[in-house]
Design an enzyme around this catalytic site. Structure first.
Site, PDB file in Angstrom:
ATOM      1  NE  ARG A 297      -0.476  -1.046  -1.990  1.00  0.00           N
ATOM      2  CZ  ARG A 297      -0.201  -0.137  -0.999  1.00  0.00           C
ATOM      3  NH1 ARG A 297       0.831  -0.416   0.125  1.00  0.00           N
ATOM      4  NH2 ARG A 297      -0.627   1.143  -0.826  1.00  0.00           N
ATOM      5  CE1 TYR A 438      -2.701  -0.439 -12.098  1.00  0.00           C
ATOM      6  CE2 TYR A 438      -4.759   0.319 -13.121  1.00  0.00           C
ATOM      7  CZ  TYR A 438      -3.672  -0.483 -13.074  1.00  0.00           C
ATOM      8  OH  TYR A 438      -3.790  -1.581 -13.963  1.00  0.00           O
ATOM      9  CD  GLU A 439      -4.529  -1.553  -5.380  1.00  0.00           C
ATOM     10  OE1 GLU A 439      -5.554  -1.490  -6.231  1.00  0.00           O
ATOM     11  OE2 GLU A 439      -4.700  -1.518  -4.216  1.00  0.00           O
ATOM     12  N   GLY A 440      -1.370   2.478  -5.217  1.00  0.00           N
ATOM     13  CA  GLY A 440      -0.274   3.048  -4.396  1.00  0.00           C
ATOM     14  C   GLY A 440       0.814   3.329  -5.406  1.00  0.00           C
ATOM     15  CD  GLN A 445       2.929   0.067  -3.578  1.00  0.00           C
ATOM     16  OE1 GLN A 445       3.395  -1.125  -2.877  1.00  0.00           O
ATOM     17  NE2 GLN A 445       1.916   0.444  -3.866  1.00  0.00           N
TER      18      GLN A 445
END
Lengths: 595, 595
Positions: A297, A438-440, A445
């Site tokens: 992240r 992407y990546e959450g 978050q």
């Protein structure tokens, strides 16, 4: 004009003047990472980023990746650039020395990541994913797995991927269905994974997939998910790529941007099942993933910084070149370069101040991560580790959301030319748009920030940071041109404390209200914390000016951009606070209102 | 799922309940435009937009336009849809009845424009440009020119274009170089024009170009520019397309979006010179253009509304369909449609409230334009005409800037799917990005707003509006759920007055400072004025609820979205005020800060 030039002076300013780099260098792990060595590494990295990776950025966008017979062809020049990247040793920069990495601090590697991603975001995703695989195996793999996989992943001869998402399991990984059936010392894995970045390509001789799947009789939900290594070619005992495994790329996505990065749908076990090796213990897959997520992240947050700086460099070059009209207030009647038009200046300063603020935040978070792991003092490790954990979702969410706006400004500076694809400004805008997803997603978050990072410690970590920044706000009173901003920053800090108190008070009892407030709270925290760091940067610049410096213009400019940030960007935080406090109204709104 | 359904109930609410539609209908010019007739027209338009234009939106994006041998082929289905558009009489909706138009009020035509643009923005640009040509010839052409061109432009059998930009003359039209040399009763025109929307295509038998060019010995700068009619086929005396003129499309742009709209580079006079007819007087070209700009800028502002609603409809449908995870605070352990997740709800409400606010602003401005021209009372004409002039740059600038954000949220609601082109969400995001650029960038709108619209009348028009909205703010005290927002709106109105005062005080003496503040001031004005209208809409909804209505859910929802707007979007205005007041700091910042 389209070249990327890493802003080395700015990078060093943040890494070695804003941050206490000495606190890193004194530690045994990094005793060799002297400022001089770091400077030399960064200069060399800058040459590689600007000279090799950057020229391929447009090529990658135009050509994209092609899939035929299960093989993906990456854009022209990518395989050769990757070969150089590996040969020059860039892949192992912050990797463990016992596996031939160079063991540099994460905060130094962050600077090189900024460069790779700004030069060529689509390309840089490949080593970013490899780093995740390295970390997973290094932290959770057996010593045999480490010995077998890490040397070639660290060198970059092999690349890695992360296989989480399935069509029904995106933000909710509990819904993962891929199956792994034990068979002797390994498993057979079956299932389909989507959105696999660099899942298949022609740049490396082997690809090591890290895959989430369920074992037979595993409990439902997240506790039934395990993590597996699935190599494209199953390594021989000697560590060479052996037999082709039962994993195939069955399609690639036609995306808005990052065309040079193949986004693959991977089919596992369409024949006998893909040979898979369990990482760590069964049922711990998601836990292991979460331990890696901080790194990943943070890197995606840095992407927001990178792509914004790339867009800024292009817009600035265009604005210096393009002559159009007489600027308002100009004493001359001649047309001038548009950089002299007040609103173009305002847009470029917004980008510049935003980029500087993101850089402060990204590097500071990396510094906290380094010391949170390695500081000699246990209290310091705990405090800075908690601070790193607090900052990660903000780095990821705020920098990426801001990057969509700043790359959009990059288009706007170009006027009509910006909308024409050949200009290249639109590519950055398209590329940036993936980063809040992407990546959450930003919502993910936000949920991390309100729950694990704010409510769980009763707001302790964020309040400690706010408290520190009060000192930076006070210090503005002594900097010519900035005293009037002490109140602005103090008000913003108070507002963030109010929001944090609200989250702490509501998260347990009113989770829906808290979740509705999460993204505004994250964005507010980003603006305020970056504001505190910009104030600190102004203080460092002022100190340098006071003590006499040969770089007067550079330091004076840092005070100007800090002022611009606090006058133009920081006030947005005040506009976000009411949205945080109205979380309950959103939570109570019925979906039928949207009919 | 991707269909567009015109929100007729919302449209009627704004047109006939928020606005005083009776004030339009009582006027002789529009005595036949009864609410019932208008309803019938809008329903029919909605069927055409949803049934014919909307399904071609994706086709247009995918296929784009092709140029071969000077001829442009538009996407499959476009020529037939355009034929239907003409045959059904949609083109002349608000055109003068003496040229076979239907003479409906502009505020009604605005509703149909919203539909066309939401259904298919690339397609809708064609009639939008034709409308500009009609207006130019109707206002400034000779009666012969009117008789020759208007009937077929009004019917839509012929289309029109606007030719302003040249490579060196974008925002600064004073730099136009195209030449027009007199020859008997006409001129011969030479030069190249770029970014010509629908400059060449296969949907109509003739294209009437309106072109800015210089006559021989014309003075330099804007006063030397004249406006010309250059028909693709020079009409015969009988009004049929005659000889092919010396004008060619030499290339089309590869753009970020609106692929279905051909953006052409037009070469005039590569042989003997294009036959051109002067419109009005020599040297008045830019003056005539400016008289048309209000209409065109308003329409582009409506595009911002349209594309945002299209994105909202798609995101909402996806959010209702996509099941993923258990929403925070849900009592059930089951996964639910993501519309029930608080942050998705927040994003959709942001889009919904933003769309409603834009619709209020766009329709209100159109209503002011109508009455500013046609009201029986001279004072009312003057007041509402000035108000329309004030609102136009805000409609254009604010709605288009906001549309970039709202279509971006439309992508975000889809998660990873949003980044995949096949989903269609990204198209809206790409299409929207042109709107803050063409027909005058946001900076150009800002300059108009600070100079001609705020400073010139000493802030009178904006303060009169602010004063009116104070009453709407007070009225919030009587609406359940909204009393706490009276102060929020009042504060925002005061902030806007402060900003307007600052502009009036600085514009004359510190033009650069004023220009640097222009865009933040425009955005602030947009949030606040739309906020005032949302408060007024809540008041209308409350009145309807009080007096008993069969549409309880609809009116209650309007109060909820007004509340959301004032809690989540309006506070941004407070974050913009410091940026306005810091205009001087920006103006004084040297470009070297960006080194």
């Amino acid at each position: 004009m389209h070249d990327y030039n890493p802003p080395l002076r700015h990078m060093r300013f943040v890494l070695q003047e804003l941050l206490d780099y000495e606190a890193i260098h004194v530690l045994p792990a990094w005793s060799e990472a002297s400022p001089d060595l770091v400077d030399a590494v960064l200069e060399e990295a800058g040459r590689f980023a600007g000279g090799v990776l950057a020229p391929l950025n447009r090529v990658g966008d135009r050509q994209g990746c092609r899939l035929a017979d299960g093989a993906v062809t990456t854009p022209e020049g990518f395989p050769d650039a990757y070969r150089q990247y590996v040969e020059n040793g860039w892949n192992g920069l912050s990797c463990p020395p016992e596996f031939d990495g160079q063991g540099l601090p994460g905060c130094v590697a962050t600077v090189t990541q900024e460069m790779w991603q700004a030069a060529n975001m689509a390309f840089a995703l490949c080593p970013m994913l490899t780093a995740g695989a390295i970390e997973a195996i290094h932290r959770h793999g057996t010593s045999e797995q480490q010995a077998l996989y890490l040397p070639r992943l660290v060198s970059g001869e092999w690349t890695g991927t992360m296989n989480l998402t399935e069509p029904q399991a995106g933000s909710d990984l509990a819904a993962v269905r891929a199956r792994a059936v034990p068979e002797g010392d390994h498993y057979r894995l079956f299932g389909q994974k989507i959105y696999i970045t660099w899942g298949e390509h022609d740049c490396a001789e082997n690809i090591i997939h890290l895959v989430l799947a369920r074992t037979p009789d595993a409990p439902p939900g997240v506790k039934g998910i395990s993590l597996f290594i699935v190599p494209k070619f199953v390594p021989t005992a000697g560590g060479d790529p052996g037999e082709r495994n039962d994993v195939q790329c069955v399609s690639t996505e036609h995306k808005l941007g990052i065309h040079g990065s193949p986004t693959c749908t991977m089919a596992y076990g369409e024949k006998d099942g893909a040979v898979a090796y369990l990482v760590g213990e069964e049922g711990q897959g998601l836990v292991y993933m979460f331990t890696m997520m901080n790194e990943a992240r943070h890197k995606v947050g840095v992407e927001g910084l990178s792509i914004s700086d790339r867009a800024l460099q292009q817009a600035r070059a265009y604005a210096r070149d393009r002559v159009q009209g007489r600027p308002a207030g100009s004493s001359s009647s001649e047309a001038q370069a548009i950089i002299h038009h007040p609103d173009v200046r305002r847009m470029l300063l917004t980008m510049q101040a935003g980029v500087e603020a993101m850089r402060c935040l990204c590097y500071y978070a990396a510094w906290c991560m380094d010391l949170g792991r390695e500081a000699a003092d246990g209290d310091q490790r705990a405090t800075l580790g908690a601070r790193a954990d607090l900052l990660i979702p903000i780095v990821k969410g705020w920098c990426t959301e801001l990057s969509v706006e700043l790359t959009s400004l990059g288009v706007q500076v170009h006027g009509g030319m910006g909308y024409v694809e050949e200009t290249g400004a639109a590519q950055h805008f398209r590329d940036a748009r993936i980063t809040p997803i992407y990546e959450g997603t930003t919502a993910i978050q936000g949920n991390d920030l309100i729950g694990r990072k704010t409510h769980r410690d009763g707001g302790e970590a964020i309040k400690a940071l706010i408290h520190e920044f009060r000192g930076d706000a006070e210090a503005l009173r002594d900097i010519p041109g900035l005293p009037h901003l002490c109140e602005a920053l103090s008000t913003a800090l108070n507002g963030l404390e109010t929001a944090a108190d609200w989250v702490v008070a509501h998260h347990g009892e009113q989770p829906a209200a808290s979740a509705a407030a999460a993204v505004p709270y994250l964005m507010q925290a980003g603006y305020v914390i970056a504001g505190g760091l910009m104030a600190r940067a102004a203080r460092r610049a002022h100190t340098a000016l006071e003590s006499g410096t040969g770089e007067k213009a550079f330091y004076e400019a840092r005070i100007v951009t800090a002022r611009f940030y606090m006058e133009q960007l920081l006030p947005r935080a005040g506009g976000l606070l009411p949205a945080v406090l109205a979380g309950d109204a959103v939570a109570q709104t019925d979906a039928s209102v949207l009919d």
